[in-house]
Structures are given as C-alpha cells and as structure tokens.
Design an enzyme around this catalytic site. Sequence first.
Site, PDB file in Angstrom:
ATOM      1  CB  CYS A 298      -0.923   0.005   1.211  1.00  0.00           C
ATOM      2  SG  CYS A 298      -1.925   1.509   1.339  1.00  0.00           S
TER       3      CYS A 298
ATOM      4  CB  CYS B  27      -3.968   6.087   5.048  1.00  0.00           C
ATOM      5  SG  CYS B  27      -5.241   5.066   5.845  1.00  0.00           S
TER       6      CYS B  27
ATOM      7  CD  GLN C  65     -20.931  -8.778   9.636  1.00  0.00           C
ATOM      8  OE1 GLN C  65     -19.959  -8.057   9.763  1.00  0.00           O
ATOM      9  NE2 GLN C  65     -21.471  -9.425  10.651  1.00  0.00           N
TER      10      GLN C  65
ATOM     11  CG  ASN D 160     -24.309 -10.093  14.495  1.00  0.00           C
ATOM     12  OD1 ASN D 160     -23.132 -10.101  14.840  1.00  0.00           O
ATOM     13  ND2 ASN D 160     -24.705  -9.563  13.344  1.00  0.00           N
TER      14      ASN D 160
ATOM     15  CB  CYS E 236     -17.719  -7.348  15.742  1.00  0.00           C
ATOM     16  SG  CYS E 236     -18.687  -6.161  16.707  1.00  0.00           S
TER      17      CYS E 236
END
Length: 371
Positions: A3, A11, A211, A304, A331
């Site tokens: 990247c 970034c 998602q 969830n 998550c």
Amino acid sequence: MQCSYFDAHACRSCTLLELPYADQVRGKEERCAELLGAAPDLQWLPTVRSREDGYRNKAKMVVGGTVDRPTLGILDAGGRGVDLRECPVVAAGIRAVLPQLARFATRAGLTPYDVPRRRGELKHVLVTESPTGELMVRFVLRSDRALPRLREHLPRLLQEAPRIRVVTANLLPEHKAVLEGEVEVALTERTTLPMPLGRVELDLRPRSFFQTNTDVATALYAQVREWVEEVAPSTVWDLYCGVGGFALHVAAPGRHVVGIEVSEEAVESARLAARGVPGVEFAAGDATAFALASVQVPDLVVVNPPRRGIGEDLAGWLERSGVQHVVYSSCNPETLATDLRAMPSLRPVRARVLDMFPHTPHVEVAVLLSR
C-alpha cells in the site's frame, strides 16, 4: 499487500499491514482462544481467512479539498483532505467509480465541508457494492440546498457509471464526528440494493448495516446455519438481527424464526427480503427489552450485538431463561468473554474465528453455546 499510502504515512489505518498475513491470523486466533479460556468441550474450527486486498464492499470516504479538486479519503491532523481513491483494501468495483463521483461533485458544485472552519456542503461519499457488482452511492450533505443540483447532474452520472443503481442524499446538519444523519432523500427510483449470499438474497436499504466483507460474511452465515441445523430447533430468536441475514439463513419448514432489531430501516430491509419465506417475522425494538418482556422461551437464540456486547441484563436473562442453545456472533472478543462469564450455564462447544478485517486488530468470532 503493498500500500503506497501506508508506506508514505498518508494513512496508517491498517495497523497490522507490516505483519505477514499468516502471523496476523495466528495472533487473532491466540487472542480469541485466550479470552474464551479452556472450556473442556470447546472445539475450534479452522479460521475463515479473507483475501488480503479488495475485500471491503463499502467505502466510507471523507470529502476534502476544493470544488474543483475534491479529495476522497480521510482528513489529516489539520483537517485537510487526504485522497485515498486507490486504497487497496476497497473492492476494485468501488475504486473504479470514485473518480466519476469526484467529477460529479465538481459538476454539481458541491463544496467539500471544511471541518476546521465548519463551512461547506459535501461531508462524505459512501459507496456499497453488491456481489452482483451493482452499487449504492450516498452523498452526505450539510443541508438540502444542493439537492436540486444533484438531481440536475444525476442522469449524466448514471449514464457514465451504469453499475450505480441506488443514489441518495443523507442530511447531516450538525458538526459532529458521525458518518451520517437521520434524514435520507432518495434520488433514484430504486432504493434498495440486492445482496445475494448463497441461497438467500438480502435487500440493503441506505441506512441499514451489512457486514463489510462479503466473502467472510457468507461463510459466517453458512457456519451459523450449519450449527442451527445440528441443533434442529423449532423456535429461534435472532436478536440484533440487522437486515435479517441470520434469520433468513436459518429459516426452515416447520421452524418459527423471530428477528428483533432496533433500526426500523433495517427491519424494513429484512421484511422485504423475507417475502415468501414462511415462518419468519421481524419487529423493530430493543433486543434486551424484547427478551425480558417475553413469556415464551425459544429453543435457540442467535445474538449478533455491536462491539459493546449484549450486556449484563440480556446475558442474565439468557442464563436464567433455560434456553438450550445460543449462537453468539461477536465483533469484539473482549466483550464476548465478559458476556460468557455472565452466563456460565451456557458452555462454548464450537467456535470459529472469521477474519473480517485483514491488516487490523478487529476480528469476528462465532460461538455455539449449549446448556
């Protein structure tokens, strides 16, 4: 993955990028195993790995720069725009349309919002890609003053970028660090984006959550469906159901499935996708309040939750309720571990790490609990 933005320190969001991908996955596996502890009957299934680049099905681009030269990406410490149109973790189909969206903003005279000075109009551009390659584009604006210009120039954009099927303007008048406001204005006739995932097709409305990694989400839904079929419940609750992904995947003849979600927008998406599916219903409401007020106890509950977890009230209800099985899709393994300690009668028997966000510490883990 290479990247140029990361190498140039433009970034650094992918904080694990310098680690080989295998080491990233191993670290996430070890972290999840440590947090869940040494449950005697727990079986860890092989981790679901992601592709390393192009995995994000949505781009959340902050708009900076000027009308003539807008940037799409992030802001630096001084509030100046940093252009990230070629971010390698974003799906190629989204990256291909970003230059066209920038030109559209210029033609429509959308002044980028200047955060330090609190002036300007266009705050964010949000793009979501369906597995079919179709796109939903949302322009987050400070006010409705630019809506006539958006409508005037939209036909040309749709001609230049025919994969764009849904376009909206979201209004965020407040100066605060959030992505979107409460008001959504449809600019195209179509207002939902079809999201086919295996045997189920979801319908995504603009303000509904889905998602970010389509391939890993597909694997997650398939895993949960497999666990539910193993248990073969007659009644299922899908709490924090979102657009209905889990509920629709576990639907089966003779099974009654109820999905509960606080977002009315998401519930409308779920109901749209559930047309013609027998035994499935959705309602808008708080998951904990729904459970605490119910006089019935289902055979199985799917949860969830957001990163904060289900919390002590819902965990306490699950512990006391006598429900025989819970599938917890998390998550945030830290809050998952906290919630599991609050319901010790429900023991983890299967678990699986799903790497939804390569190059970051974030990880999804799904667990089947049995009483």
